[in-house]
Design an enzyme around this catalytic site. Structure first.
Site, PDB file in Angstrom:
ATOM      1  N   CYS A 185       0.820  -1.209   0.000  1.00 55.77           N
ATOM      2  CA  CYS A 185       0.000   0.000   0.000  1.00 55.77           C
ATOM      3  C   CYS A 185       0.852   1.257   0.000  1.00 55.77           C
ATOM      4  CB  CYS A 185      -0.931   0.008   1.205  1.00 55.77           C
ATOM      5  SG  CYS A 185      -0.058  -0.099   2.794  1.00 55.77           S
ATOM      6  N   HIS A 354      -1.011   0.320   7.865  1.00 50.75           N
ATOM      7  CA  HIS A 354      -1.427   0.707   6.510  1.00 50.75           C
ATOM      8  C   HIS A 354      -0.921   2.117   6.220  1.00 50.75           C
ATOM      9  CE1 HIS A 354      -3.798   0.264   2.909  1.00 50.75           C
ATOM     10  NE2 HIS A 354      -4.582   1.297   3.187  1.00 50.75           N
TER      11      HIS A 354
END
EC number: 3.4.22.-
Length: 814
Positions: A185, A354
């Site tokens: 990500c 994340h």
């Protein structure tokens, strides 16, 4: 070393190479009893000069395309020969010259060794020629490893349709990133941030890195399917070669890669602008595949654009108002890109571990708002206060023009098995001196930034824990510390991080400064390349040079802060229990001035300090400013360091301490000088004697005060029993620093437990931080009463330590 022609450069490099070979070959004519070291020391710098000449020739545009590989091969050969000669010199007990040319040669070798990452060759960057995409179709034998989510979609590798190239780079309008079934990500967040920044400020993110390009500098379709991606890897811009195949699902033709579309995108099967998935393919290829779990967006932005990366933890010690102002001012000038990272614990709506991109920040009334981009979903807004509470890290990338003046060095840390058996790994830390000079001293002092980067070789090899320590000399006008390092408490946070980049922002204190930079690593088990970059504003000039690891005379000693000896900083009454050493500096040859250096390497979770004291080699119980000869300054994690420009022949006391009492750990101390020195431990107070520690408290009932106050006999009494004649000493102190004057007096015990004859007292009441001591005295066998008292009937705790050369007992009896 500029050349006018290819022939001239080749002749210079070849002549130097031949000269080096001839010099080394002369070893065969040496007498069997002659040392080969001088001849090898002559050959080494000539090999390095030859390597430099070949390197300059390759970096020019003079070498014909047909000769590039030949010149590269010769360059590698002389470098490899130089490394072998250097290794041979060191095996024989010699040293290569410390000339700058040697450092340069080593740096070239470091960059060359860093040209293989995850099995992918990444040569130093050279703009590709106009015809590199001509000829036979280019297809790689092995494609990057796919992530599990991609493999579940029945993947196949195929080319992009030619008409996709009509969707060019996103320089205008609104473009969005769709992560797709890709594990990483962070790089998607980085690319999304870069694209949004390009739309707002006209920067070129990513598409200028992909070749071939059209006349406008935009990526175009390759005729033979061969592309080259330019990335900043392992300290230098490098070339990543890839083909044009991308993974698609056989089932429904869905792209199994990250896509970039005009907003809103139309179909799930749309490829969008082809530069993005191709640039990401090159990124994933060199980093080990699409299954890469990710790092942080600032590292990825640095690779694509060279914008200076900075990570700021949002928890301990974070100054949210100051950082918002700094970030907002830079944002509106287009000088910063912003991204965020979550930790292992998150609130509902966020994904743990994340990466998120910040695509806009603004103030609306009293509200400070961030628009945040989630690579795996959509966009949302949060207030700055929410961001500081919910996220773990703020990632910033700074435009290089903010800090346009730079200096760069590269080096390699050897793996521990390559060190001599008696070597301290910490002593192998390379040290650099950064000279900083402001062109207009009257202007406000600025920061300099120093970026430490470790080179990566494989995704399977864990990163080292690294830190960068910066020490500033106070300069000749500070007579008290003779140029010792500036002292200011404790480092705000532990500087060690498990990251490939670490930025230190250092606030200058004077227009002209010399900073000592000491990179360090913890638990490093492999040979690792590193790059050190220094950045400064246009008004400040920089020079960065490596300094000698050791001065001519060096003494090393190992020690240990234990539960008994870890006394904390000088503000603690227990500071006197820290390890102390007798240091003797002898006169040097002639009348030359003596300089010195103190280096301590200790456990990385402990903040350390070393002080050199006018102590005549005896225990020092309490410090005063006029006693300090040199000081390593702020307590710094894992290391303490200072240079001593002027050191007089004399006998000193040296004290090693951690910041807090009870902070324990092993350490290695090195004292270097330009004249002979020696260092030996000083026995601690009461060493080798029996010891008793009594902790007590003055209460409303037992705080009797001084003898003239009328209630002295109400003070606590400690009964000491000696079974036979003994030499004793005792010390009374307060457990925390306090301006309370105290006294300790020893009496014989009279009949019925009353105070009998006074035998010794510590004298006038004193508020000395180290307390009061009776010194050594001889006592007959018997029972004695020790009375701790304060001058003003103060209430609070006290500590009494008693030492004896015979067994004793001691306890509070009243």
């Amino acid at each position: 070393m500029p050349f006018c022609s290819y022939q001239e450069g080749l002749k210079v490099a070849s002549d130097l190479g031949n000269k080096a070979i001839q010099t080394e070959a002369s070893l065969s004519s040496l007498s069997p009893v002659a040392s080969p070291i001088p001849t090898l020391q002559k050959a080494f710098p000539i090999y390095i000069s030859a390597a430099e000449a070949y390197g300059h020739l390759l970096s020019s545009k003079l070498v014909p395309q047909s000769d590039i590989e030949t010149v590269k091969r010769k360059w590698r050969l002389v470098l490899e020969r130089a490394e072998k000669v250097k290794s041979r010199i060191e095996q024989l007990g010699g040293h290569v010259a410390k000339a700058e040319i040697g450092d340069r040669g080593e740096e070239i070798a470091v960059l060359r060794r860093a040209s293989l990452i995850n099995g992918v060759a990444v040569e130093l960057w050279r703009p590709p020629g106009d015809t590199f995409d001509a000829g036979e179709p280019y297809r790689e034998a092995v494609q990057p490893e796919l992530a599990a989510a991609q493999l579940d979609m029945d993947p196949e590798w195929r080319d992009i349709q030619a008409d996709c190239w009509l969707h060019q780079a996103p320089n205008e309008g609104d473009w969005v990133m769709r992560q797709g079934p890709v594990s990483d990500c962070s790089v998607v967040a980085a690319m999304g941030v870069g694209i949004k920044h390009a739309g707002q400020f006209g920067t070129a993110f990513g598409w200028e890195n992909l070749y071939p390009q059209d006349a406008h500098g935009r990526p175009r379709r390759s005729k033979n399917g061969k592309h080259i991606l330019k990335l900043l890897l392992n300290g230098a811009w490098r070339s990543v070669v890839l083909d044009s195949l991308l993974p698609f699902s056989k089932r429904d033709k869905t792209p199994l890669f990250t896509t970039c579309h005009p907003a809103p995108h139309i179909l799930p099967t749309s490829v969008g602008s082809p530069w993005a998935p191709l640039a990401l393919k090159g990124y994933f290829k060199v980093h080990g595949g699409y299954s890469l779990r990710g790092s942080n967006p600032s590292s990825d932005i640095y690779e694509f654009m060279g914008w200076i990366p900075e990570r700021i933890g949002l928890k301990e010690g974070f100054q949210r108002e100051k950082e918002w102002k700094r970030m907002k001012e830079a944002w509106h000038k287009g000088n910063v890109m912003v991204s965020l990272g979550t930790g292992s614990k998150v609130s509902e709506g966020l994904v743990k571990l994340h990466a998120y991109g910040v695509i806009r920040l603004r103030e609306e009334g009293h509200e400070r708002i961030l628009d945040i981009f989630d690579p795996g979903a959509t966009s949302f807004t949060m207030s700055w206060d929410q961001v500081c509470a919910e996220f773990e890290a703020l990632h910033l990338n700074w435009k290089p023009s903010v800090m346009p003046n730079t200096a760069t060095r590269h080096w390699s840390w050897p793996k521990p098995p390559d060190l001599p058996s008696d070597a301290d790994p910490g002593m192998m830390n390379t040290r650099y001196r950064l000279h900083v000079n402001a062109s207009s001293p009257s202007s406000s002092l600025s920061e300099v930034w120093i970026l430490l980067s470790q080179h990566i070789t494989s995704r399977d090899r864990p990163l080292d824990d690294i830190a960068l320590h910066v020490f500033e000399g106070l300069g000749p006008n500070n007579s008290r510390n003779l140029g010792a390092i500036y002292s200011e408490g404790l480092e705000r946070t532990n500087p060690y991080t498990n990251s490939n980049h670490l930025l230190v922002r250092y606030q200058l204190r004077r227009p002209t400064s010399d900073l000592t930079l000491i990179p360090s690593r913890d638990r490093g088990i492999d040979q690792t390349g590193f790059t050190l970059n220094a950045f400064a504003p246009a008004s400040i000039s920089l020079s960065l040079e490596r300094i000698s690891r050791t001065l001519p005379f060096t003494q090393r000693i190992s020690g240990n802060l234990t539960d008994r000896s870890a006394g904390g900083h000088p503000g603690w009454p227990t500071h006197m229990t820290n390890p102390q050493y007798k240091v003797v500096v002898r006169p040097g040859e002639g009348k030359s001035e003596i300089s010195g250096r103190i280096i301590l390497h200790g456990e990385k979770d402990v903040p350390w300090n070393v002080k050199l004291i006018w102590g005549r080699g005896q225990l020092v119980y309490e410090l005063s400013e006029d006693l300090i000869v040199a000081d390593t300054g702020s307590y710094s994690y894992g290391i303490a360091y200072c240079d001593i420009p002027e050191l007089q022949p004399d006998t000193y006391t040296l004290i090693v301490s951690a910041f807090e009492p009870g902070q324990t750990g092993l350490f290695s101390l090195s004292l270097e000088a330009t004249a002979p020195v020696s260092i030996i431990p000083i026995a601690a107070e009461g060493a080798g004697m029996y010891n008793r520690v009594v902790n007590g408290f003055w209460t409303e009932r037992t705080a009797g005060g001084r003898p003239s106050g009328g209630t002295y006999e109400s003070n606590p009494r400690v009964e000491m029993v000696l079974s036979k004649p003994a030499t004793i000493q005792s010390r009374l102190y307060l457990p925390t620093r306090s301006p309370v004057p105290i006294n300790l007096t020893i009496f014989k015990r009279a009949q019925g437990g009353a105070l009998g004859e006074q035998l010794v007292t510590t004298g006038p009441y004193s508020d000395s931080i180290c307390g009061v001591s009776t010194g050594k005295m001889k006592l007959d066998s018997g029972v004695y009463l020790l009375v701790p008292s304060s001058y003003e009937k103060s209430k609070g705790g006290w500590v009494l330590k008693i030492w004896s050369d015979v067994a004793l007992s001691a306890e509070i009896v009243g």
